[in-house]
Design an enzyme around this catalytic site. Structure first.
Site, PDB file in Angstrom:
ATOM      1  N   GLU A  24      32.058 -36.063 -69.178  1.00 58.14           N
ATOM      2  CA  GLU A  24      31.471 -35.546 -67.861  1.00 58.14           C
ATOM      3  C   GLU A  24      30.683 -34.673 -67.555  1.00 58.14           C
ATOM      4  OE1 GLU A  24      34.825 -34.011 -64.317  1.00 58.14           O
ATOM      5  OE2 GLU A  24      35.735 -33.209 -66.355  1.00 58.14           O
ATOM      6  N   GLU A  50      35.334 -36.828 -57.115  1.00 55.20           N
ATOM      7  CA  GLU A  50      35.964 -37.538 -58.194  1.00 55.20           C
ATOM      8  C   GLU A  50      35.039 -38.819 -58.448  1.00 55.20           C
ATOM      9  OE1 GLU A  50      37.285 -36.071 -61.293  1.00 55.20           O
ATOM     10  OE2 GLU A  50      38.502 -34.749 -60.570  1.00 55.20           O
ATOM     11  N   HIS A  67      32.426 -34.315 -59.822  1.00 51.73           N
ATOM     12  CA  HIS A  67      33.416 -34.952 -61.657  1.00 51.73           C
ATOM     13  C   HIS A  67      33.360 -36.195 -61.301  1.00 51.73           C
ATOM     14  CE1 HIS A  67      34.740 -30.229 -61.712  1.00 51.73           C
ATOM     15  NE2 HIS A  67      34.329 -30.410 -59.900  1.00 51.73           N
ATOM     16  N   HIS A 120      31.683 -28.703 -64.586  1.00 50.94           N
ATOM     17  CA  HIS A 120      31.965 -28.566 -66.059  1.00 50.94           C
ATOM     18  C   HIS A 120      29.957 -27.779 -66.771  1.00 50.94           C
ATOM     19  CE1 HIS A 120      35.341 -29.309 -66.255  1.00 50.94           C
ATOM     20  NE2 HIS A 120      35.562 -30.944 -64.933  1.00 50.94           N
TER      21      HIS A 120
END
Length: 187
Positions: free
Chosen positions: A27, A153, A88, A11
């Site tokens: 995030e 993740e 992430h 991101h």
């Protein structure tokens, strides 16, 4: 010869392609710090050469979601990375969802083996549950990279415990990923 690892901090610091938010955290801030800490560990090892997708906290990649992803993949491909690791945080409508998982293009694969070792490293370092490998061939960063790619993740930003741990101890997550990489390479 050094193993070239491209670390993609998922991101952007601002739109487009910002990440999930939860429990007062963003995030993209967490992934930036975990990636930076991981890069330092790998660089200090001597067996690795490292490139970050976001070398500074305000590095903005692309002008849309699609171009943001493309810039990351193109950078890794043109650099000739041996492995691509995208960091992430997960999110769920249930605040009780917790733990780490690894997303790969296909299984069995080299990426699956690396992802499994990273998940063990994360579980050992953080105590968060190992949620296993998930196959996600539609994800651009897994589909378009020329090297084995794993999207990690690391925890759930929607879970208060996971979120606080990720935000306040990014080096713990970096250490877990690093230990998993070392196990994978038998170093």
């Amino acid at each position: 010869m050094a193993i070239k690892i491209f670390i993609d901090q998922g991101h952007n610091p601002r739109s487009p392609n910002t990440g999930a938010e939860g429990n007062g955290y963003a995030e993209q801030d967490i992934t930036y710090e975990v990636g930076r800490s991981l890069a330092t560990l790998l660089q200090n090892n001597g067996n690795f050469e490292v490139r970050l997708s976001r070398p500074t906290s305000d590095t903005q990649l692309g002008t849309s979601n699609a171009s943001s992803l493309r810039v990351r993949v193109d950078d890794a491909n043109s650099w000739g990375a041996d492995y691509f690791i995208s960091i992430h945080t997960n999110a769920s409508s249930s605040s009780s969802a917790s733990g780490s998982e690894a997303l790969v293009y296909t299984t069995p694969s080299t990426a699956t083996n690396l992802g499994e070792d990273i998940l063990v490293g994360l579980n050992d370092a953080t105590g968060l549950p190992n949620r296993g490998i998930k196959v996600r061939p539609e994800l651009y960063v897994l589909r378009k990279t020329n090297m084995p790619a794993v999207l990690i993740e690391i925890g759930f930003i929607s879970n208060p415990y996971d979120a606080n741990l990720m935000a306040n101890n990014p080096q713990l997550f970096a250490r877990g990923i690093y230990n998993g990489i070392l196990d994978y390479f038998d170093l």
